[in-house]
Design an enzyme around this catalytic site. Sequence first.
Site, PDB file in Angstrom:
ATOM      1  N   VAL A  69      11.609   2.852   9.056  1.00  0.00           N
ATOM      2  CA  VAL A  69      12.076   1.900   8.044  1.00  0.00           C
ATOM      3  C   VAL A  69      11.111   0.725   7.935  1.00  0.00           C
ATOM      4  O   VAL A  69      10.829   0.233   6.842  1.00  0.00           O
ATOM      5  CB  VAL A  69      13.498   1.429   8.361  1.00  0.00           C
ATOM      6  CG1 VAL A  69      14.029   0.539   7.232  1.00  0.00           C
ATOM      7  CG2 VAL A  69      14.439   2.615   8.558  1.00  0.00           C
ATOM      8  N   ASP A  70      10.580   0.277   9.062  1.00  0.00           N
ATOM      9  CA  ASP A  70       9.562  -0.776   9.025  1.00  0.00           C
ATOM     10  C   ASP A  70       8.352  -0.327   8.197  1.00  0.00           C
ATOM     11  O   ASP A  70       7.824  -1.083   7.375  1.00  0.00           O
ATOM     12  CB  ASP A  70       9.093  -1.110  10.442  1.00  0.00           C
ATOM     13  CG  ASP A  70      10.090  -1.958  11.213  1.00  0.00           C
ATOM     14  OD1 ASP A  70      11.046  -2.458  10.599  1.00  0.00           O
ATOM     15  OD2 ASP A  70       9.903  -2.126  12.434  1.00  0.00           O
ATOM     16  N   VAL A  71       7.914   0.900   8.439  1.00  0.00           N
ATOM     17  CA  VAL A  71       6.726   1.405   7.739  1.00  0.00           C
ATOM     18  C   VAL A  71       7.000   1.517   6.239  1.00  0.00           C
ATOM     19  O   VAL A  71       6.188   1.085   5.402  1.00  0.00           O
ATOM     20  CB  VAL A  71       6.304   2.767   8.313  1.00  0.00           C
ATOM     21  CG1 VAL A  71       5.172   3.379   7.485  1.00  0.00           C
ATOM     22  CG2 VAL A  71       5.871   2.612   9.774  1.00  0.00           C
TER      23      VAL A  71
END
Length: 324
Positions: free
Chosen positions: A131-133
């Site tokens: 999700v960060d990416v």
Amino acid sequence: MKVEHPRGDETRTWGPPHAHGHATYFLSVNRNKRSRTIDLATPAGVAAARELVLGADVLVENFRPGTMRRFGLDHESLREVHRGLVYCSVTGFGAGAGAALPGYDLLVQAVGGLMSVTGGDEPTKVGVALVDVLTGMHAAVGILAALRHRDRTGLGQLVEVDLLSVLLSSMVNQSAGYTLAGVVPGRLGNRHPSIAPYEVFPTADAPVVLAVGNDRQFARLCTALDLPPDNRFTTNAQRVAHVDALFDLLAARLRARPAAEWFAVLTPLGVPCGPVNDLAGAFALAESLGLDPTAEVGGMRLPANPIRLSATPAAYRLPPPNLE
């Protein structure tokens, strides 16, 4: 320019593993940057940050909402003195009712529904901070769109992305299945909710993936496995409806030979098939295909930028920076 607190970005300590005296987590996302330590708790630090911003095209921040306003570095304050600034704010749950919630990838995978469709017997996170990416990629797309707008108008704007919204959008067919048809999907392990066969199968020595996306590919698979016609599996919809029986039938045939043999037999027939590689195997495959998956940056071998541009290829100018 990566602005850090004098004690450093906390990802510098997120190890093991370590390489070149640093956590590889930090090294993986900070090449081509310079470091500048600034203590925003001091007037001198705020002044230094403001000076940097006034000479910048883009500012990216991921403090909790309201933090930058305390320093006079919020979008509303800066646009009065820098009309062309593209200001990107990354949050966990937006700047409204979710402003106080901590934005950690694992947390968002849980509350955002990803873990509910991942895994088998229990909810399972994805093996990387996906999700960060994805949020970083959406932020980059938003920034590029804002820069194109500035090219036409001379004016910057505020770009906002949050982890939860990005995840809900990125779950594509699963999310649309809910919003359009009211279907709340459950965990399917390695299966696909709408395609079959599309999962992991056992072979004589190691697991292999079949990703059969249409009826032509399935017909070729049946020919290779010497399977007789079966009315339960004529169309994709029928195969999904009888996926358990289909799995048992295919697994019985696939167990007869090693994974590498099936890869060699099925791939030339146009049947999507492949072994379940570890990272060593994955990089080796990319290298064998001439994809150049790594790049040398300041004596460090890092994953390469996957975007290939004919006129302006990626440049690896600087290794991840020391704290300065």
